[in-house]
Design an enzyme around this catalytic site. Structure first.
Site, mmCIF file in Angstrom:
data_model
loop_
_atom_site.group_PDB
_atom_site.id
_atom_site.type_symbol
_atom_site.label_atom_id
_atom_site.label_comp_id
_atom_site.label_asym_id
_atom_site.label_seq_id
_atom_site.Cartn_x
_atom_site.Cartn_y
_atom_site.Cartn_z
ATOM 1 N N GLU A 65 75.523 24.921 85.952
ATOM 2 C CA GLU A 65 76.219 25.641 84.868
ATOM 3 C C GLU A 65 75.516 26.971 84.568
ATOM 4 O O GLU A 65 76.156 27.994 84.342
ATOM 5 C CB GLU A 65 76.250 24.771 83.604
ATOM 6 C CG GLU A 65 77.269 23.648 83.682
ATOM 7 C CD GLU A 65 77.071 22.604 82.594
ATOM 8 O OE1 GLU A 65 78.053 22.247 81.979
ATOM 9 O OE2 GLU A 65 75.919 22.165 82.384
ATOM 10 N N ARG B 241 44.503 42.549 88.442
ATOM 11 C CA ARG B 241 43.161 42.963 88.059
ATOM 12 C C ARG B 241 42.536 43.889 89.111
ATOM 13 O O ARG B 241 41.850 44.839 88.783
ATOM 14 C CB ARG B 241 42.289 41.720 87.865
ATOM 15 C CG ARG B 241 40.923 42.009 87.391
ATOM 16 C CD ARG B 241 40.177 40.727 87.109
ATOM 17 N NE ARG B 241 38.937 41.002 86.441
ATOM 18 C CZ ARG B 241 37.846 41.423 87.059
ATOM 19 N NH1 ARG B 241 37.875 41.600 88.359
ATOM 20 N NH2 ARG B 241 36.739 41.675 86.394
ATOM 21 N N ASP C 291 73.741 28.724 86.684
ATOM 22 C CA ASP C 291 74.030 29.651 87.787
ATOM 23 C C ASP C 291 75.404 30.285 87.640
ATOM 24 O O ASP C 291 75.594 31.452 87.978
ATOM 25 C CB ASP C 291 73.941 28.922 89.130
ATOM 26 C CG ASP C 291 72.499 28.606 89.473
ATOM 27 O OD1 ASP C 291 72.272 27.782 90.371
ATOM 28 O OD2 ASP C 291 71.599 29.179 88.825
ATOM 29 N N SER D 212 35.076 41.357 82.989
ATOM 30 C CA SER D 212 35.006 39.905 83.162
ATOM 31 C C SER D 212 34.074 39.347 82.086
ATOM 32 O O SER D 212 33.418 40.103 81.370
ATOM 33 C CB SER D 212 34.531 39.544 84.555
ATOM 34 O OG SER D 212 33.402 40.280 84.856
ATOM 35 N N LEU D 213 34.027 38.058 81.988
ATOM 36 C CA LEU D 213 33.237 37.448 80.917
ATOM 37 C C LEU D 213 31.954 36.851 81.463
ATOM 38 O O LEU D 213 31.940 36.311 82.569
ATOM 39 C CB LEU D 213 34.048 36.326 80.263
ATOM 40 C CG LEU D 213 35.297 36.752 79.505
ATOM 41 C CD1 LEU D 213 36.173 35.548 79.221
ATOM 42 C CD2 LEU D 213 34.909 37.448 78.211
ATOM 43 N N LYS E 18 40.586 28.949 78.360
ATOM 44 C CA LYS E 18 40.409 29.883 79.480
ATOM 45 C C LYS E 18 41.326 29.418 80.607
ATOM 46 O O LYS E 18 41.024 28.465 81.319
ATOM 47 C CB LYS E 18 38.954 29.911 79.932
ATOM 48 C CG LYS E 18 38.680 30.998 80.945
ATOM 49 C CD LYS E 18 37.192 31.167 81.176
ATOM 50 C CE LYS E 18 36.887 32.369 82.045
ATOM 51 N NZ LYS E 18 37.525 32.362 83.344
ATOM 52 N N LYS F 272 32.058 27.542 80.325
ATOM 53 C CA LYS F 272 32.710 26.946 81.495
ATOM 54 C C LYS F 272 32.536 25.435 81.484
ATOM 55 O O LYS F 272 31.436 24.941 81.275
ATOM 56 C CB LYS F 272 32.093 27.500 82.781
ATOM 57 C CG LYS F 272 32.313 28.981 82.969
ATOM 58 C CD LYS F 272 33.635 29.296 83.615
ATOM 59 C CE LYS F 272 33.498 29.216 85.110
ATOM 60 N NZ LYS F 272 34.619 29.805 85.806
ATOM 61 N N GLU G 273 47.320 35.861 81.472
ATOM 62 C CA GLU G 273 47.087 35.121 82.705
ATOM 63 C C GLU G 273 48.404 34.565 83.237
ATOM 64 O O GLU G 273 49.185 33.991 82.475
ATOM 65 C CB GLU G 273 46.145 33.955 82.364
ATOM 66 C CG GLU G 273 45.347 33.447 83.509
ATOM 67 C CD GLU G 273 44.085 34.258 83.765
ATOM 68 O OE1 GLU G 273 43.902 35.357 83.179
ATOM 69 O OE2 GLU G 273 43.276 33.793 84.584
#
Ligand code: IVH
Length: 693
Positions: free
Chosen positions: A56, A157, A58, A103-104, A136, A337, A198
């Site tokens: 439908e 990036r 489409d 960057s971190l 992250k 992390k 991201e």
């Protein structure tokens, strides 16, 4: 005359009115469809709660597309149809970032975060400050630029200072607005700005994609992140659209409005129409941060996408500016992390899988356990050495983790939990009664691929019947497996005796008069397949479709091929040492020779068809690459013509390519051909060469 002219004018007015009405109706319909499609996009992408079927959807989409095409004056820049670029593009433009993409710095413990907090405090002296904590995302960073509220550039990036403009691919991500909502801040409309975020893929969509690839016999993708990165670099946006990418945004820059805080920016981005994480929080100090980290360390496995840590940011933009950056990382933010997620579970068994070429791979059968969003039941053990080095035993408790590969791996044994009396794992001498062996210098065990192990047998028959070989449509993977298991097929030649087993087959569930007849007809028809297809179907190792054609051309009769020496075979242009050796050995096997004799007597083609056309071998050994659209002939047709004359189509240009045929809007192959000095033909020259004009 006057009355006549007056009436004519009135008639014209009515006509114009009618057509204006019509136009208005069309306009209304277009705007209605745009709204409707957007609503369904939201339901699908934001709320994961679609209320109409794909079909439908489409239909709405194609109606809108058709109306816009015939009424281009009503085409709106933010129409959903403008998301997908119709044509593949040649490459990406590299553009400098307005602000470096930093960057971190990574941290791994709360102690390191306390150090970070101390640095922040001393950097800010007497200022009050708060923090935000955010997930992250483990995806691919993207920077979007909007001008006058419309998306005008989407940069990857790259090296942090310049990236590739992948705007056409980004446009396929339905949750990214092409035109933003009107949002004002401090009396200014936010319409010229940059957002960063991201791009990532949900586990479900990734699994679905791999499932499709498996069905098509394509190599599986390793993980969502690499697949996302690869998808953004695809030249064909239509293909990107199929990948179902997602995006979440976490940074906003606007030169002419003073932004106050990261937390406010989240709200503003949301109002503008961007997807932002619902899990960001604001905190007053390190204790609250610590609580967030511990909470998410546990909760991360419930997410349906991958995160690899938490980002901690100083909330106030003015404080961020005071702190500034050092080298390539900001002083106002840090990443915490996560350890690679590992879980413990019990190794119930080690099973041995037999691959296409007879390779045997040990696989851990596990007590099901949740790991990074998916339930894991099996994990890689790679090979005998891997198991021995870790002394992995059936019954052990083991640690498993997700690495870069598709299925997780067993990393180590929890030795304290080992049950008494367990024994080291040993590869058996035989599997299902078939000998297995480890080749010298190789890590893998093999089962002899000339053996008639049911798995090998099924694969051989399946290959023989496949589309590019004998093209027996009804004899796919499932049917072959059923027939082998039920004993009506125990070799390739049995396919041609299925007609004697019609009554038995008809008695099985799922088989009726019609389907059996269709099968038998397909089998009979396959006897007409060309010699080169039969050769390919035999499944001689390394003999692909292309090389089977070359062999058929050079050894026009199987008897010539049977007696060919290794040197004869190697002497053929395009036949390398490995293929030559493999063909030679294949024909030294008695059983294979018997199979050829049987298939010959059944009427299969083992000779190249005689051609009467003097031109027929004109392009022998020549390779053609096509790029761009040909006007008078389809690409497939053109390739067929080349083949008919003895040549071959290849997909990429190399120095060995004989001709590159260039149509309208050619791709990068054209440039490659120029660089490599390959002969370039336009459409007319090509048609002349193949004798059409
Ligand atoms: S802020 C200088 N926030 O992690 C700060 N980054 O190593 C720039 N990432 O390149 C980024 N989630 O690709 C930020 N909530 C988040 C993030 C995030 C993932 C990625 C991003 C960045 C990398 C930094």
């Amino acid at each position: 005359v006057f009355i006549y002219e007056f009436l004519k004018l009135e008639k014209l007015k009515i006509k114009i009115k009618i057509s204006m009405n019509e136009k208005n109706n069309i306009k209304d319909r277009i705007y209605f469809l745009i709204k409707e499609i957007k609503k369904h996009d939201d339901l699908y992408y934001q709320e994961a709660n679609p209320i109409i079927s794909d079909k439908e959807y489409d239909l709405l989409f194609s109606e809108l597309k058709a109306l816009e095409e015939s009424n281009p004056e009503f085409l709106k820049i933010d129409s959903p149809t403008q998301r997908v670029s119709g044509k593949p593009i040649n490459g990406f433009e590299t553009i400098a970032h307005k602000r470096q993409m930093l960057s971190l710095a990574n941290t791994y413990s709360i102690g390191e975060i306390s150090d970070f907090d101390r640095r922040v405090r001393s950097g800010l002296e007497n200022e009050d400050y708060t923090y935000t904590t955010e997930l992250k995302f483990d995806g691919v960073a993207i920077s979007l630029h909007y001008k006058d509220g419309e998306l005008e550039m989407a940069l990857t990036r790259g090296d942090g200072t310049k990236g590739d403009n992948v705007i056409n691919n980004i446009r396929t991500i339905k949750s990214i607005p092409i035109k933003v909502n009107e949002v004002s801040l401090k009396g200014e409309v936010i319409k010229d700005f940059e957002v960063r975020g991201e791009v990532f893929m949900r586990f479900d969509d990734f699994d679905e994609l791999n499932k499709k690839r498996e069905e098509q016999g394509l190599q599986l993708y390793a993980n969502p992140r690499n697949t996302t990165a690869g998808s953004l670099k695809l030249l064909d946006s239509n293909e990107v659209e199929k990948r179902k990418l997602q995006a979440s945004f976490y940074q906003l820059f606007c030169d002419y409005v003073e932004l106050d805080s990261q937390f406010d920016n989240y709200r503003i981005m949301k109002e503008l129409g961007f997807e932002v994480s619902e899990f960001a929080e604001k905190h007053n100090g390190i204790d609250e941060i610590n609580e967030f980290l511990t909470r998410w360390e546990k909760k991360r496995s419930e997410l349906d996408f991958a995160i690899d840590g938490i980002v901690i940011k100083v909330n106030e933009i003015k404080n961020q500016e005071i702190l500034g950056t050092i080298a390539r990382s900001p002083r106002w933010a840090v990443a915490y992390k996560f350890e690679t997620e590992t879980v413990e579970t019990k190794l119930i068994d080690i099973s041995l899988q037999i691959g296409r070429q007879g390779t045997i791979t040990p696989v851990a059968e596990l007590e099901p356990v949740l790991l990074s969003g998916t339930t894991v039941k099996r994990a890689s053990l790679y090979n005998e050495d891997y198991i021995n080095e870790r002394d992995i035993r059936v019954g052990d408790y083991v640690m498993i983790e997700k690495g870069g590969e598709i299925i997780p791996k067993v990393t180590k044994v929890v030795i304290e939990k080992r049950a008494e009396g367990s024994v080291a794992f040993k590869f058996p001498e035989k599997i299902d009664g078939f000998w297995i062996f480890r080749k010298e210098g190789e890590a893998n065990y093999y089962i002899d691929d000339t053996s008639n192990h049911p798995i090998i047998l099924k694969k051989k028959i399946e290959h023989f019947a496949s589309r590019n070989a004998m093209d027996i449509d009804s004899l796919g993977e499932k049917v072959v497996a059923e027939f082998v298991d039920k004993g009506v097929l125990s070799g390739i030649k049995d396919i041609y005796f299925l007609k004697d087993k019609v009554d038995v087959i008809k008695s099985w569930e799922g088989w009726g008069e019609k389907s059996v007849q269709k099968l038998i007809e397909a089998v009979e028809k396959s006897k007409n397949q060309e010699y080169e297809k039969v050769l390919f179907g035999l499944g001689i190792r390394y003999l692909g479709e292309g090389s089977a054609k070359v062999i058929a051309k050079n050894f026009s009769d199987i008897d010539k091929l049977i007696v060919a020496s290794k040197e004869d075979l190697r002497g053929v242009y395009e036949i390398g040492e490995k293929i030559a050796e493999s063909i030679y050995n294949w024909f030294r096997d008695e059983e294979n020779l018997r199979l050829i004799e049987e298939l010959k007597s059944l009427g299969l083609n083992f000779k190249k068809a005689e051609t009467t056309d003097g031109n027929s071998e004109k392009l022998i050994g020549k390779t053609f690459v096509f790029t761009g659209e040909l006007e008078s002939i389809g690409r497939k047709e053109a390739a067929k013509l080349v083949e008919k004359l003895g040549g071959r189509e290849t997909k990429s240009v190399s120095k060995q390519t004989s001709y590159v045929v260039v149509g309208a809007n050619p791709g990068s192959k054209f440039e490659n051909a120029q660089k490599l000095g390959v002969t370039i033909l336009d459409e007319k020259e090509f048609l002349e060469l193949v004798g059409i004009c």
